[in-house]
Motif scaffolding. Structure first.
Motif, PDB file in Angstrom:
ATOM      1  N   ASN A 193       7.136 -15.949  -7.966  1.00 55.56           N
ATOM      2  CA  ASN A 193       6.851 -16.056  -9.390  1.00 55.56           C
ATOM      3  C   ASN A 193       7.510 -14.869 -10.096  1.00 55.56           C
ATOM      4  O   ASN A 193       7.029 -13.739 -10.016  1.00 55.56           O
ATOM      5  CB  ASN A 193       5.345 -16.057  -9.638  1.00 55.56           C
ATOM      6  N   ALA A 194       8.622 -15.152 -10.788  1.00 49.81           N
ATOM      7  CA  ALA A 194       9.380 -14.077 -11.428  1.00 49.81           C
ATOM      8  C   ALA A 194       8.639 -13.467 -12.611  1.00 49.81           C
ATOM      9  O   ALA A 194       9.066 -12.430 -13.123  1.00 49.81           O
ATOM     10  CB  ALA A 194      10.738 -14.601 -11.871  1.00 49.81           C
ATOM     11  N   ASN A 195       7.528 -14.067 -13.035  1.00 48.18           N
ATOM     12  CA  ASN A 195       6.690 -13.440 -14.059  1.00 48.18           C
ATOM     13  C   ASN A 195       5.911 -12.260 -13.488  1.00 48.18           C
ATOM     14  O   ASN A 195       5.396 -11.427 -14.236  1.00 48.18           O
ATOM     15  CB  ASN A 195       5.707 -14.450 -14.651  1.00 48.18           C
ATOM     16  N   VAL A 196       5.807 -12.237 -12.151  1.00 53.60           N
ATOM     17  CA  VAL A 196       5.025 -11.184 -11.480  1.00 53.60           C
ATOM     18  C   VAL A 196       5.926 -10.219 -10.719  1.00 53.60           C
ATOM     19  O   VAL A 196       5.742  -9.000 -10.765  1.00 53.60           O
ATOM     20  CB  VAL A 196       3.992 -11.807 -10.521  1.00 53.60           C
ATOM     21  N   LEU A 197       6.899 -10.776 -10.000  1.00 55.76           N
ATOM     22  CA  LEU A 197       7.818  -9.977  -9.188  1.00 55.76           C
ATOM     23  C   LEU A 197       9.255 -10.321  -9.538  1.00 55.76           C
ATOM     24  O   LEU A 197       9.578 -11.493  -9.762  1.00 55.76           O
ATOM     25  CB  LEU A 197       7.599 -10.247  -7.696  1.00 55.76           C
ATOM     26  N   SER A 198      10.121  -9.340  -9.538  1.00 58.20           N
ATOM     27  CA  SER A 198      11.547  -9.600  -9.674  1.00 58.20           C
ATOM     28  C   SER A 198      12.142  -9.820  -8.287  1.00 58.20           C
ATOM     29  O   SER A 198      11.513  -9.483  -7.266  1.00 58.20           O
ATOM     30  CB  SER A 198      12.247  -8.417 -10.350  1.00 58.20           C
ATOM     31  N   ALA A 199      13.342 -10.352  -8.218  1.00 58.59           N
ATOM     32  CA  ALA A 199      14.016 -10.545  -6.937  1.00 58.59           C
ATOM     33  C   ALA A 199      14.183  -9.210  -6.218  1.00 58.59           C
ATOM     34  O   ALA A 199      14.021  -9.121  -4.991  1.00 58.59           O
ATOM     35  CB  ALA A 199      15.363 -11.222  -7.154  1.00 58.59           C
TER      36      ALA A 199
ATOM     37  N   GLN B 272      12.249  -6.612  -6.431  1.00 58.28           N
ATOM     38  CA  GLN B 272      10.952  -6.178  -5.898  1.00 58.28           C
ATOM     39  C   GLN B 272      10.596  -6.952  -4.629  1.00 58.28           C
ATOM     40  O   GLN B 272      10.017  -6.383  -3.699  1.00 58.28           O
ATOM     41  CB  GLN B 272       9.866  -6.358  -6.950  1.00 58.28           C
ATOM     42  N   VAL B 273      10.933  -8.234  -4.595  1.00 58.86           N
ATOM     43  CA  VAL B 273      10.693  -9.022  -3.392  1.00 58.86           C
ATOM     44  C   VAL B 273      11.452  -8.430  -2.211  1.00 58.86           C
ATOM     45  O   VAL B 273      10.897  -8.218  -1.125  1.00 58.86           O
ATOM     46  CB  VAL B 273      11.115 -10.500  -3.607  1.00 58.86           C
ATOM     47  N   VAL B 274      12.723  -8.134  -2.432  1.00 57.91           N
ATOM     48  CA  VAL B 274      13.542  -7.546  -1.371  1.00 57.91           C
ATOM     49  C   VAL B 274      12.971  -6.190  -0.949  1.00 57.91           C
ATOM     50  O   VAL B 274      12.910  -5.871   0.254  1.00 57.91           O
ATOM     51  CB  VAL B 274      14.999  -7.396  -1.847  1.00 57.91           C
ATOM     52  N   SER B 275      12.526  -5.398  -1.901  1.00 59.36           N
ATOM     53  CA  SER B 275      11.965  -4.081  -1.586  1.00 59.36           C
ATOM     54  C   SER B 275      10.709  -4.184  -0.731  1.00 59.36           C
ATOM     55  O   SER B 275      10.485  -3.358   0.163  1.00 59.36           O
ATOM     56  CB  SER B 275      11.652  -3.320  -2.880  1.00 59.36           C
TER      57      SER B 275
ATOM     58  N   THR C 268       0.821  -1.216   0.000  1.00 57.19           N
ATOM     59  CA  THR C 268       0.000   0.000   0.000  1.00 57.19           C
ATOM     60  C   THR C 268       0.853   1.265   0.000  1.00 57.19           C
ATOM     61  O   THR C 268       0.387   2.326  -0.417  1.00 57.19           O
ATOM     62  CB  THR C 268      -0.935   0.023   1.220  1.00 57.19           C
ATOM     63  N   SER C 269       2.109   1.159   0.471  1.00 54.58           N
ATOM     64  CA  SER C 269       2.975   2.343   0.491  1.00 54.58           C
ATOM     65  C   SER C 269       3.949   2.377  -0.671  1.00 54.58           C
ATOM     66  O   SER C 269       4.552   3.415  -0.939  1.00 54.58           O
ATOM     67  CB  SER C 269       3.758   2.398   1.817  1.00 54.58           C
ATOM     68  N   THR C 270       4.111   1.247  -1.363  1.00 54.96           N
ATOM     69  CA  THR C 270       5.033   1.219  -2.502  1.00 54.96           C
ATOM     70  C   THR C 270       4.324   1.451  -3.824  1.00 54.96           C
ATOM     71  O   THR C 270       4.916   1.955  -4.773  1.00 54.96           O
ATOM     72  CB  THR C 270       5.780  -0.126  -2.568  1.00 54.96           C
ATOM     73  N   GLY C 271       3.055   1.063  -3.926  1.00 58.64           N
ATOM     74  CA  GLY C 271       2.283   1.279  -5.152  1.00 58.64           C
ATOM     75  C   GLY C 271       2.670   0.307  -6.252  1.00 58.64           C
ATOM     76  O   GLY C 271       3.635  -0.434  -6.165  1.00 58.64           O
ATOM     77  N   GLY C 272       1.869   0.304  -7.322  1.00 55.35           N
ATOM     78  CA  GLY C 272       2.182  -0.508  -8.485  1.00 55.35           C
ATOM     79  C   GLY C 272       1.651  -1.920  -8.435  1.00 55.35           C
ATOM     80  O   GLY C 272       1.754  -2.655  -9.417  1.00 55.35           O
ATOM     81  N   MET C 273       1.067  -2.366  -7.317  1.00 55.04           N
ATOM     82  CA  MET C 273       0.550  -3.720  -7.199  1.00 55.04           C
ATOM     83  C   MET C 273      -0.496  -3.767  -6.102  1.00 55.04           C
ATOM     84  O   MET C 273      -0.399  -3.039  -5.102  1.00 55.04           O
ATOM     85  CB  MET C 273       1.693  -4.695  -6.883  1.00 55.04           C
ATOM     86  N   THR C 274      -1.485  -4.613  -6.272  1.00 51.00           N
ATOM     87  CA  THR C 274      -2.494  -4.777  -5.228  1.00 51.00           C
ATOM     88  C   THR C 274      -2.004  -5.785  -4.192  1.00 51.00           C
ATOM     89  O   THR C 274      -1.115  -6.597  -4.459  1.00 51.00           O
ATOM     90  CB  THR C 274      -3.818  -5.279  -5.821  1.00 51.00           C
ATOM     91  N   LYS C 275      -2.606  -5.741  -3.019  1.00 50.78           N
ATOM     92  CA  LYS C 275      -2.247  -6.692  -1.976  1.00 50.78           C
ATOM     93  C   LYS C 275      -2.592  -8.118  -2.396  1.00 50.78           C
ATOM     94  O   LYS C 275      -1.868  -9.063  -2.067  1.00 50.78           O
ATOM     95  CB  LYS C 275      -2.960  -6.330  -0.673  1.00 50.78           C
ATOM     96  N   VAL C 276      -3.690  -8.290  -3.132  1.00 49.80           N
ATOM     97  CA  VAL C 276      -4.076  -9.623  -3.590  1.00 49.80           C
ATOM     98  C   VAL C 276      -3.014 -10.190  -4.523  1.00 49.80           C
ATOM     99  O   VAL C 276      -2.594 -11.340  -4.401  1.00 49.80           O
ATOM    100  CB  VAL C 276      -5.445  -9.582  -4.295  1.00 49.80           C
TER     101      VAL C 276
END
Length: 210
Positions: A166-172, A174-177, A103-111
């Motif tokens: 799932n690297a099709n959705v998130l990069s490594a 982005q996961v760390v972020s 919610t604070s980073t934006g660009g993706m929903t929690k779901v």
């Protein structure tokens, strides 16, 4: 009669990858597992069993009951038992912190974030650090009533997570972020930032840290 047409479905393969993420505590971690005594009291209440009345508070018993024991918990733990035991914390709490931080980073929903990664290795992750200490806190329990709570506190502390994503959705990256943001804005445990407290904050370990 015309032959039925067959439908061919081509599914793109999931790009599943794993990443080790070490989290280092920035403030003490307060744990509060459901103790056997509390679970038994809830079960008795739901089954409408007679109770023996309010028992005298045992700070040491409450403290030991607040911990997530990875080692076998003795029937009556001693200080020596606590000092040599291994303790954990629910893995799902760290995922929840990362997902909430969306919610604070934006660009993706929690779901979408919740579906994009999981923490492997079981229900609990081991807490790395010195044995827990017992803390006494005054807590409000409703209708203006105060009560003393005895819980475990870990400081310093760290955990190591094995994250499958799932690297099709998130990069490594982005996961760390997400974990970095979750450690700052949300936290884990009692009195964390999400609940207007300063405890349970963490950051992702840098190269060579920890």
């Amino acid at each position: 009669m015309a032959a039925a047409k067959s439908t061919e479905i081509n599914l793109p393969p999931l790009n599943l990858q794993t990443l080790k993420v070490k989290l280092i505590g920035d403030s003490p971690l307060i744990v509060h597992a459901w103790s056997e005594k509390a679970l038994r009291a809830m079960a008795d209440k739901q089954q409408k069993k007679a109770t023996a009345g309010r028992q005298a508070k045992d700070p040491w018993e409450d403290f030991c009951g607040s911990l997530y024991w990875l080692s076998e918990k003795p029937e009556k733990p001693t200080e020596a038992d606590v000092e040599r035991a291994k303790f954990g914390f629910p893995a799902i709490a760290f995922k929840a912190a990362a997902v909430t931080a969306v919610t604070s980073t934006g660009g993706m929903t929690k779901v979408a974030a919740r579906q994009a990664f999981h923490i492997e290795g079981g229900e609990f992750v081991e807490i790395i650090g010195p044995p827990p200490s017992m803390r006494e806190d005054v807590c409000r329990v409703g209708m203006g009533t105060a009560d003393l709570r005895y819980r475990g506190e870990f400081s310093p502390w760290s955990v190591e997570l094995l994250v499958k994503f799932n690297a099709n959705v998130l990069s490594a990256e982005q996961v760390v972020s997400l974990f970095e943001a979750g450690g700052f804005a949300v936290g884990v445990g009692e009195w964390r930032p999400e609940r207007d407290g300063p405890y349970g904050r963490f950051h992702v370990a840098r190269d060579g840290e920890g």
